[in-house]
Design a protein around this motif. Sequence first.
Motif, PDB file in Angstrom:
ATOM      1  N   ALA A 162      62.589  84.194 145.249  1.00 35.49           N
ATOM      2  CA  ALA A 162      63.610  85.020 144.782  1.00 35.49           C
ATOM      3  C   ALA A 162      64.492  84.800 143.647  1.00 35.49           C
ATOM      4  O   ALA A 162      64.623  85.353 142.630  1.00 35.49           O
ATOM      5  CB  ALA A 162      64.133  85.955 146.106  1.00 35.49           C
ATOM      6  N   LEU A 163      64.962  83.692 144.157  1.00 36.38           N
ATOM      7  CA  LEU A 163      66.106  83.189 143.007  1.00 36.38           C
ATOM      8  C   LEU A 163      65.459  82.836 141.816  1.00 36.38           C
ATOM      9  O   LEU A 163      66.022  83.138 140.679  1.00 36.38           O
ATOM     10  CB  LEU A 163      66.574  81.866 143.695  1.00 36.38           C
ATOM     11  N   VAL A 164      64.242  82.186 141.769  1.00 35.42           N
ATOM     12  CA  VAL A 164      63.579  82.022 140.425  1.00 35.42           C
ATOM     13  C   VAL A 164      63.089  83.301 139.715  1.00 35.42           C
ATOM     14  O   VAL A 164      63.014  83.429 138.606  1.00 35.42           O
ATOM     15  CB  VAL A 164      62.343  81.224 140.740  1.00 35.42           C
ATOM     16  N   VAL A 165      62.672  84.186 140.620  1.00 31.07           N
ATOM     17  CA  VAL A 165      62.563  85.630 140.071  1.00 31.07           C
ATOM     18  C   VAL A 165      63.695  86.199 139.260  1.00 31.07           C
ATOM     19  O   VAL A 165      63.537  86.548 138.108  1.00 31.07           O
ATOM     20  CB  VAL A 165      61.691  86.550 140.879  1.00 31.07           C
ATOM     21  N   PHE A 166      64.572  85.799 139.808  1.00 34.24           N
ATOM     22  CA  PHE A 166      65.993  86.623 139.467  1.00 34.24           C
ATOM     23  C   PHE A 166      66.339  85.773 137.926  1.00 34.24           C
ATOM     24  O   PHE A 166      66.823  86.381 137.047  1.00 34.24           O
ATOM     25  CB  PHE A 166      67.019  86.466 140.285  1.00 34.24           C
ATOM     26  N   GLN A 167      66.255  84.581 138.130  1.00 34.39           N
ATOM     27  CA  GLN A 167      66.507  83.607 136.853  1.00 34.39           C
ATOM     28  C   GLN A 167      65.637  83.955 135.851  1.00 34.39           C
ATOM     29  O   GLN A 167      66.280  84.332 134.630  1.00 34.39           O
ATOM     30  CB  GLN A 167      66.507  82.225 137.202  1.00 34.39           C
ATOM     31  N   PHE A 168      64.239  84.387 135.995  1.00 37.33           N
ATOM     32  CA  PHE A 168      63.548  84.560 134.708  1.00 37.33           C
ATOM     33  C   PHE A 168      63.528  86.064 134.486  1.00 37.33           C
ATOM     34  O   PHE A 168      63.189  86.538 133.277  1.00 37.33           O
ATOM     35  CB  PHE A 168      61.976  84.198 135.276  1.00 37.33           C
ATOM     36  N   PHE A 169      63.903  86.708 135.492  1.00 38.91           N
ATOM     37  CA  PHE A 169      64.356  88.345 135.068  1.00 38.91           C
ATOM     38  C   PHE A 169      65.390  88.266 133.991  1.00 38.91           C
ATOM     39  O   PHE A 169      65.401  88.924 132.951  1.00 38.91           O
ATOM     40  CB  PHE A 169      64.786  88.992 136.423  1.00 38.91           C
TER      41      PHE A 169
ATOM     42  N   VAL B  86      76.064  83.068 137.996  1.00 37.47           N
ATOM     43  CA  VAL B  86      75.278  83.199 139.183  1.00 37.47           C
ATOM     44  C   VAL B  86      74.072  82.592 138.887  1.00 37.47           C
ATOM     45  O   VAL B  86      73.506  81.824 140.071  1.00 37.47           O
ATOM     46  CB  VAL B  86      75.106  84.713 139.343  1.00 37.47           C
ATOM     47  N   THR B  87      73.370  82.650 137.817  1.00 35.55           N
ATOM     48  CA  THR B  87      72.184  82.039 137.393  1.00 35.55           C
ATOM     49  C   THR B  87      72.276  80.180 137.554  1.00 35.55           C
ATOM     50  O   THR B  87      71.340  79.771 138.215  1.00 35.55           O
ATOM     51  CB  THR B  87      71.811  81.961 136.125  1.00 35.55           C
ATOM     52  N   ALA B  88      73.485  79.950 137.323  1.00 36.43           N
ATOM     53  CA  ALA B  88      73.662  78.387 137.701  1.00 36.43           C
ATOM     54  C   ALA B  88      73.978  78.198 139.136  1.00 36.43           C
ATOM     55  O   ALA B  88      73.519  76.967 139.375  1.00 36.43           O
ATOM     56  CB  ALA B  88      75.078  77.815 136.716  1.00 36.43           C
ATOM     57  N   CYS B  89      74.358  78.983 139.649  1.00 32.12           N
ATOM     58  CA  CYS B  89      74.489  78.897 141.311  1.00 32.12           C
ATOM     59  C   CYS B  89      73.246  79.087 141.932  1.00 32.12           C
ATOM     60  O   CYS B  89      72.740  78.065 142.882  1.00 32.12           O
ATOM     61  CB  CYS B  89      75.571  79.933 141.858  1.00 32.12           C
ATOM     62  N   PHE B  90      72.366  79.782 141.491  1.00 28.99           N
ATOM     63  CA  PHE B  90      70.909  79.917 141.916  1.00 28.99           C
ATOM     64  C   PHE B  90      70.352  78.697 141.625  1.00 28.99           C
ATOM     65  O   PHE B  90      69.442  78.228 142.621  1.00 28.99           O
ATOM     66  CB  PHE B  90      70.211  81.139 141.484  1.00 28.99           C
ATOM     67  N   ASN B  91      70.435  78.139 140.347  1.00 33.28           N
ATOM     68  CA  ASN B  91      69.841  76.854 140.328  1.00 33.28           C
ATOM     69  C   ASN B  91      70.060  75.736 141.051  1.00 33.28           C
ATOM     70  O   ASN B  91      69.417  74.826 141.476  1.00 33.28           O
ATOM     71  CB  ASN B  91      70.121  76.425 138.530  1.00 33.28           C
TER      72      ASN B  91
ATOM     73  N   PHE C 192      53.754  79.851 139.865  1.00 28.31           N
ATOM     74  CA  PHE C 192      54.788  80.296 139.057  1.00 28.31           C
ATOM     75  C   PHE C 192      54.566  81.270 138.218  1.00 28.31           C
ATOM     76  O   PHE C 192      55.254  82.124 137.632  1.00 28.31           O
ATOM     77  CB  PHE C 192      55.325  79.080 138.125  1.00 28.31           C
ATOM     78  N   ALA C 193      53.149  81.645 137.611  1.00 27.32           N
ATOM     79  CA  ALA C 193      52.654  82.670 136.734  1.00 27.32           C
ATOM     80  C   ALA C 193      53.073  83.958 137.490  1.00 27.32           C
ATOM     81  O   ALA C 193      53.320  84.843 136.663  1.00 27.32           O
ATOM     82  CB  ALA C 193      51.219  82.337 136.532  1.00 27.32           C
ATOM     83  N   LYS C 194      52.678  84.045 138.910  1.00 26.15           N
ATOM     84  CA  LYS C 194      52.837  85.152 139.706  1.00 26.15           C
ATOM     85  C   LYS C 194      54.786  85.471 139.469  1.00 26.15           C
ATOM     86  O   LYS C 194      55.050  86.724 139.422  1.00 26.15           O
ATOM     87  CB  LYS C 194      52.608  84.980 140.981  1.00 26.15           C
ATOM     88  N   LEU C 195      55.225  84.548 139.678  1.00 25.57           N
ATOM     89  CA  LEU C 195      56.812  84.605 139.725  1.00 25.57           C
ATOM     90  C   LEU C 195      57.274  85.369 138.806  1.00 25.57           C
ATOM     91  O   LEU C 195      58.064  86.168 138.411  1.00 25.57           O
ATOM     92  CB  LEU C 195      57.521  83.293 140.047  1.00 25.57           C
ATOM     93  N   VAL C 196      56.850  84.589 137.238  1.00 24.03           N
ATOM     94  CA  VAL C 196      57.195  84.972 136.009  1.00 24.03           C
ATOM     95  C   VAL C 196      56.749  86.203 135.824  1.00 24.03           C
ATOM     96  O   VAL C 196      57.539  86.953 135.177  1.00 24.03           O
ATOM     97  CB  VAL C 196      56.547  83.800 135.043  1.00 24.03           C
ATOM     98  N   GLY C 197      55.528  86.708 136.088  1.00 25.93           N
ATOM     99  CA  GLY C 197      55.024  88.185 135.991  1.00 25.93           C
ATOM    100  C   GLY C 197      55.830  89.253 136.536  1.00 25.93           C
ATOM    101  O   GLY C 197      56.090  90.126 136.248  1.00 25.93           O
ATOM    102  N   LEU C 198      56.154  88.824 138.007  1.00 24.49           N
ATOM    103  CA  LEU C 198      56.967  89.607 138.659  1.00 24.49           C
ATOM    104  C   LEU C 198      58.344  89.978 138.004  1.00 24.49           C
ATOM    105  O   LEU C 198      58.845  91.225 137.950  1.00 24.49           O
ATOM    106  CB  LEU C 198      57.235  89.171 140.144  1.00 24.49           C
TER     107      LEU C 198
END
Length: 814
Positions: free
Chosen positions: A447-454, A316-321, A743-749
């Motif tokens: 949202a996709l980037v947040v999920f990937q870094f989550f 799923v992460t690869a698909c979001f990428n 990007f720091a905000k997304l990684v932090g979230l």
Amino acid sequence: MERKPISAQSLIQNNNTMLKNYLKILLRNFARNRAFTLINISGLTLGITCSLIMFMIVKEELSFNQYHSKLDRIYRVGHIDYIDGNEYPGGGVPLPMRAAVAEDIVGLTNSTLISHEMYGLISIAGKDGSIQYYEESPELVYVQPSFFEMFDWKVLEGAVENSFKEPNMAALSETLAKKYFPNESAVGKTIRLNKQKDLLITAVLEDQRKDSDFPFGLFMSMETKGAESGFTRWGSISSNDVLFVELDESTNPEDVDAQFPDFVEKYWSKEEREERTFLLAPFSEYHFDDRFGTFSRSASKQMLWTYVAIGIFLIVTACFNFINMSTAMAVKRAKEVGMRKVLGSSRKQLVVRFLGETFAITLISLLVSIALTERLIPLVINEFFELEINFSLLSDFSLILYLLGVLVVVSLLAGLYPAFVLSGAKPIYALKGALDKKGSNMTLRRALVVFQFFLCQLLIFGTIVAVRQMNYFTTVDMGYEKENIMFFRMAENDLDKQKLWKSQIADIPGVKVASVASHPPFSGSVMGTNAYYYTNDTTRQEIDIQFKRVDETYRETYGLRMLAGDWVTKSDTINQFVVNQSFLLKAGVNNPLEAIGETVNVWGRKYPIVGVVEDYHATTLSDAIEPMVMFSDAGENYTVGLKINAARTEEIVSALEEIWLGMHEEYEFDYQFVDKEIAQFYESEKKMSQLLTSFAGISIFIGCLGLYGLVAFMANQKSKEIGIRKVLGATVASLVGNFSGEFAKLVGLAFLIAAPLGYLGMTSWLQEYEYSISIGPLIFITTIIASMLLALLTTGYRSLRAATANPVNSLRDE
């Protein structure tokens, strides 16, 4: 004017021309956007490869024992002992229990007792009078004729039904038969077990299947064991003696479980009845039975579902990428979309075209994944997971279905959103290089980037905890010395050989001290019984203990630490005891000096406590330290331990091999080091930390690709804004700072979501160990710093390139 009908040949030619044209355009787009294509193929290939490997592992593990025709009706009998409020499950049963169960338990069609032998020396006399010796482990097993009635094990030659009712009868696997008797039939031949017992071969059986949990090759009739063991003793239980029962079709396992309380009351004493219960465990779940154990390697269903989750998350992460990268390229292809719409293409045609491109990229990724998996399984996966996976694409229908499903699902999941975004562009804006008047909404991409870094941070967090726990395993004070201590088991145990070994070892240069005992301090074999601690002649306290047989040099050899009193003196029989701190804790004694001279009764033998040692770990850190009693009883000692000078290891091993050949030339010399033995017990935890590290690395790589896609998209979307800011005096540092802050905000979230879930998951895992690390602030800080650094490194180059671009190029667009 009348139209001529189109011929089938013309229609085929037109379709071929259209297909060739489509492929040319597809290849042209791939070539024009090589970086985009390679990044998407790389991300999808990694995700699909991981999911495919996880699928093969789960499929292989779930296949174990499924070939037995009576699988759903066979159950294993296990027991649970309740001591001091704790549950102690065990898979063994007393030897006479099979006959009693067959007589007293209603609802059974059949039953069979299996008694596994971990080791045996087989000797075979040749025609010329010579004797060949073979050491077998763990091939040996005693079975009853009913074993072959309940389990599917094909007889290739001879018979077992009647012969296995008699003592000294045996059957060989096909491999052992060829090994012992090459170029001739093994049926009717005789072999000798442990230089004592002659066995007549009555049958040759098929080899153990790779999906079987029965690692047997030499089958011996249970009557052979009964002749020497006596099937009347109910007090002794060994985990090697396992009972299976076959239920009739009208009986449920609950019906049998309900009969066990009366069964226990009939055959056990009052004290034992209160502590013990029996229950059935389905044979269909035998491979995953971590309560009662198996004859070979058991698997964890929890780990299987973890593999499934990891495989799904990565794909799923690869698909979001892919979605992030595709939408990042959307601005570049906006004019193409606008031109196609002006020339008459419908939105449906554009959606099909873009989905076709996604399908082609997915297909290429899938083919590369198949090639990688086919190479990785025999080279890495089988050895790492201790499996024998056979990757056979053409003959494995379930594998073909899985691959087709992945191809369709990934193509749709990764391609639908970008296809609709691109095809939805209005020509008036698309021809100007924009998708719409307002610019594309970035909420989904964020949202996709947040999920990937989550997911990345979840795996980073888990990896850090697992690695730290592994380091704890190797660095924790076990209560004894681990370095430069080797040990081996004597092939034959008697007092004369013990004394001979010690006298000859004393002459080896580099050996500091040697001991002969039942086991080293840390051992996979734990012996237990109950003891009585006397505070006076009439008052006693019962304590469940572990025990070890030791000698007068055991403490010095392994570095045990005395708290009070002295170590045991040299003796061939029990005449004094040394206990540990946990024993005193159970006895309610706070001062070790107070216990010196008090009496302990083990097996009716009452002798004084002469010393107290500091607690040490006799098993893994998942178990609490239990009360321990040590005593000298030389007749049962068979493990030789040596503290050595590490610089002379090779010289010492050579000397030991020479002594060994002089005493046991028919046996192979095998030795181990204490620290290596301990490490082997944590092999599954080590593999888990390695897996987490690998998957975290893959997830991080895919996540960084997605992050790169987002920064590329933002740079394209904000090119005019960046140009205007530069014209108005903005510095490169401030522009890069704006990107980095986003990007720091997304990684932090992502961290705010991942941190509590990671903490809960790893805390639950650590609770499996009685002794473990604590999850402190440093682990959280390391996780967020590592994530931030990865994000900055990924976005730094693209952000800097956008910030240093000439504003003239971005502002002259119109």
